[in-house]
Enzyme design. Sequence first.
Site, PDB file in Angstrom:
ATOM      1  NE  ARG A 192      53.446  30.827  49.462  1.00  0.00           N
ATOM      2  CZ  ARG A 192      52.316  30.239  49.047  1.00  0.00           C
ATOM      3  NH1 ARG A 192      51.156  30.626  49.503  1.00  0.00           N
ATOM      4  NH2 ARG A 192      52.358  29.310  48.140  1.00  0.00           N
ATOM      5  NE  ARG A 240      49.254  30.746  52.054  1.00  0.00           N
ATOM      6  CZ  ARG A 240      49.663  29.480  52.069  1.00  0.00           C
ATOM      7  NH1 ARG A 240      50.403  29.043  53.033  1.00  0.00           N
ATOM      8  NH2 ARG A 240      49.296  28.678  51.107  1.00  0.00           N
ATOM      9  NE  ARG A 255      43.386  38.741  46.220  1.00  0.00           N
ATOM     10  CZ  ARG A 255      43.455  37.416  46.253  1.00  0.00           C
ATOM     11  NH1 ARG A 255      44.402  36.830  46.907  1.00  0.00           N
ATOM     12  NH2 ARG A 255      42.598  36.680  45.582  1.00  0.00           N
ATOM     13  CG  ASP A 284      51.861  32.332  42.860  1.00  0.00           C
ATOM     14  OD1 ASP A 284      51.692  31.974  44.044  1.00  0.00           O
ATOM     15  OD2 ASP A 284      52.039  31.528  41.929  1.00  0.00           O
ATOM     16  CE1 TYR A 304      51.638  24.048  41.582  1.00  0.00           C
ATOM     17  CE2 TYR A 304      53.855  24.951  41.637  1.00  0.00           C
ATOM     18  CZ  TYR A 304      52.727  24.510  42.291  1.00  0.00           C
ATOM     19  OH  TYR A 304      52.674  24.520  43.658  1.00  0.00           O
TER      20      TYR A 304
HETATM   21  O1  1CP Z   1      55.505  35.019  50.836  1.00  0.00           O
HETATM   22  C1  1CP Z   1      54.653  35.909  50.636  1.00  0.00           C
HETATM   23  O2  1CP Z   1      54.025  36.401  51.584  1.00  0.00           O
HETATM   24  C2  1CP Z   1      54.484  36.462  49.244  1.00  0.00           C
HETATM   25  C3  1CP Z   1      53.459  35.821  48.487  1.00  0.00           C
HETATM   26  C4  1CP Z   1      53.626  34.490  47.774  1.00  0.00           C
HETATM   27  C5  1CP Z   1      54.752  33.688  47.513  1.00  0.00           C
HETATM   28  C6  1CP Z   1      56.166  33.862  47.982  1.00  0.00           C
HETATM   29  C7  1CP Z   1      52.527  33.884  47.145  1.00  0.00           C
HETATM   30  C8  1CP Z   1      51.167  34.412  47.145  1.00  0.00           C
HETATM   31  N1  1CP Z   1      52.981  32.785  46.463  1.00  0.00           N
HETATM   32  C9  1CP Z   1      54.325  32.620  46.696  1.00  0.00           C
HETATM   33  C10 1CP Z   1      55.223  31.591  46.160  1.00  0.00           C
HETATM   34  C11 1CP Z   1      54.651  30.297  45.732  1.00  0.00           C
HETATM   35  N2  1CP Z   1      53.534  30.054  44.990  1.00  0.00           N
HETATM   36  C12 1CP Z   1      55.297  29.057  45.946  1.00  0.00           C
HETATM   37  C13 1CP Z   1      56.619  28.907  46.647  1.00  0.00           C
HETATM   38  C14 1CP Z   1      56.465  29.052  48.117  1.00  0.00           C
HETATM   39  C15 1CP Z   1      55.902  27.864  48.845  1.00  0.00           C
HETATM   40  O3  1CP Z   1      56.419  26.748  48.653  1.00  0.00           O
HETATM   41  O4  1CP Z   1      54.990  28.057  49.668  1.00  0.00           O
HETATM   42  C16 1CP Z   1      54.515  28.055  45.384  1.00  0.00           C
HETATM   43  C17 1CP Z   1      54.790  26.570  45.373  1.00  0.00           C
HETATM   44  C18 1CP Z   1      53.388  28.694  44.774  1.00  0.00           C
HETATM   45  C19 1CP Z   1      52.313  28.062  44.015  1.00  0.00           C
HETATM   46  C20 1CP Z   1      51.008  28.366  44.632  1.00  0.00           C
HETATM   47  N3  1CP Z   1      50.337  29.550  44.448  1.00  0.00           N
HETATM   48  C21 1CP Z   1      50.264  27.568  45.541  1.00  0.00           C
HETATM   49  C22 1CP Z   1      50.645  26.179  46.027  1.00  0.00           C
HETATM   50  C23 1CP Z   1      49.845  25.125  45.344  1.00  0.00           C
HETATM   51  C24 1CP Z   1      50.357  23.718  45.629  1.00  0.00           C
HETATM   52  O5  1CP Z   1      50.972  23.119  44.725  1.00  0.00           O
HETATM   53  O6  1CP Z   1      50.135  23.233  46.744  1.00  0.00           O
HETATM   54  C25 1CP Z   1      49.116  28.306  45.886  1.00  0.00           C
HETATM   55  C26 1CP Z   1      48.002  27.909  46.791  1.00  0.00           C
HETATM   56  C27 1CP Z   1      49.202  29.557  45.190  1.00  0.00           C
HETATM   57  C28 1CP Z   1      48.258  30.703  45.280  1.00  0.00           C
HETATM   58  C29 1CP Z   1      48.726  31.826  46.127  1.00  0.00           C
HETATM   59  N4  1CP Z   1      49.967  32.430  46.042  1.00  0.00           N
HETATM   60  C30 1CP Z   1      50.036  33.468  46.952  1.00  0.00           C
HETATM   61  C31 1CP Z   1      48.768  33.527  47.621  1.00  0.00           C
HETATM   62  C32 1CP Z   1      48.400  34.548  48.675  1.00  0.00           C
HETATM   63  C33 1CP Z   1      47.971  32.494  47.107  1.00  0.00           C
HETATM   64  C34 1CP Z   1      46.530  32.161  47.479  1.00  0.00           C
HETATM   65  C35 1CP Z   1      45.684  33.014  46.617  1.00  0.00           C
HETATM   66  C36 1CP Z   1      44.241  32.723  46.591  1.00  0.00           C
HETATM   67  O7  1CP Z   1      43.842  31.564  46.567  1.00  0.00           O
HETATM   68  O8  1CP Z   1      43.519  33.732  46.568  1.00  0.00           O
END
Ligand code: 1CP
Length: 362
Positions: A45, A49, A58, A94, A169
Amino acid sequence: MSANAGPSGHQPTATTAQRDAVQDSAFLKACRREPVPHTPVWFMRQAGRSLPEYRKVREGIPMLESCMRPELVTEITLQPVRRHNVDAAIYFSDIVVPLKAIGIALDIKPGVGPVVENPIRTRADLAQLRDLTPEDVHYVTEAIGLLTAELGETPLIGFAGAPFTLASYLVEGGPSRTYENAKAIMYGDPQLWADLLDRLAEITSTFLKVQIEAGASAVQLFDSWAGALAPADYRRSVMPASAKVFEAVASYGVPRIHFGVGTGELLGLMGEAGADVVGVDWRVPLDEAARRVGPGKALQGNLDPTVLFATREAVETKTREVLDAAAGLEGHIFNLGHGVMPSTDPDALTRLVDYVHTRSAR
Ligand code: 1CP
C-alpha cells in the site's frame, strides 16, 4: 516521458537493457535468494493512502474509475518510487478490479472498502462469475506498458487477491471481521465452496497472467484474511485454489509472493502452496518464520506499520530488530507487516527506506 517513447506515437515499452537491469535489481535478486548489495525494501500500500500528491490526483475520481485510467495509474504507481526511493513499484489497482471487470455489481466505498450488491451465497449465484479475458482489463495492459518504460531499472510487482480473500468480500457483501457467511458455506456446503474458489482461482490466474505478460516482473497474491482460518481448514478448503493460481503462473519464472495477515500458524502451508517468497506480518519474528516456512523460500516483512507513528529512535530500533532477525535468511525483502496506514507521515517512510539501505549495505 521516457527517452524510448516510440518515434511515431507508439506505446513506449521497456528496452532490453532496462529489462536486464530489472533482473539485476536487489529486489529480484533477494526474491531469487541471491546475494544483494543491500536489503531491498518496498511497502504494501505504498501507492496512494499517505501521499498528498496521491490525494491531489485522485480528487473527484472514484477509486474504481481511477484504476481504469492508464495515465493516472502510471502516475500513482510512480509517486512512491520518486518520493521514497523504494526498490520496487506495486501496480496501482485493487483486488476487486477483475471482479468489477467481469460485471459483478460492486463499488469501493471511501472509508469502507469493497461493497458487493448481490452477495454470492447459492449455487445459482455462481453464474455471476464468468471467466475473465485480457480484453476485460485492457487498461491494465496499457498501464503496465507505460509504467515499465517509465520505471527503467525499478521492478514492477503485479498483484491479485487470493481466492479466499476475494470470496470473503463476495459472500459477505463487504468487509467483515468474522466471515461467518463465507465460513458457513465452507463448512456446510464444501462442494459449493470448492466450486466458488475454483472459479476465483481461474479469474485470479488470468489477472496475474495479464500483468506478467504486460511486463510485471514479480507478482504478489494477497490472501489478507486467511489468518482467520485454522490450518486444517486452510489446507483442505483454501490451499488447493491458491496452489492452482501459483501453478498457473509458474512457467513465467517470475517470483511469486504469498502474503496474509495473522498467518503465523499458516506460514508453512502458504509456502507449500507454491510461493517463492512468503510475506510475514509483524507477529512472528523472521528467524522463527524461516523455521516455520522451511528452506528454499525468501521471506518478506515485517515491521509493524504502527511503529512509524513512534519516535525516530524507536523506528530505528525496531527496524534493526527486523534486520537482525533476517540476518541468517536465504533471501529477505524488507516490508511492513501489513499495508501503510493512511495517516502515516510520508517522511517517516522515506527515512525508513534510507535507514534499511544504509544499515544493510554490504
Ligand atoms: O499497494 C499499493 O500501493 C497498491 C494499491 C492497492 C492494493 C495492493 C490498493 C488500492 N488495494 C490493494 C489490495 C487490497 N485491496 C487488499 C490486499 C492488501 C491488504 O490486505 O491491505 C485488500 C484486502 C483490498 C480490499 C480493500 N480495498 C480495502 C480493505 C477493506 C477491508 O476489508 O478492510 C479497502 C479500504 C479498499 C479500497 C482501496 N484500495 C486501494 C486504495 C488506495 C483504496 C482506498 C480507496 C478510497 O477509498 O478512495
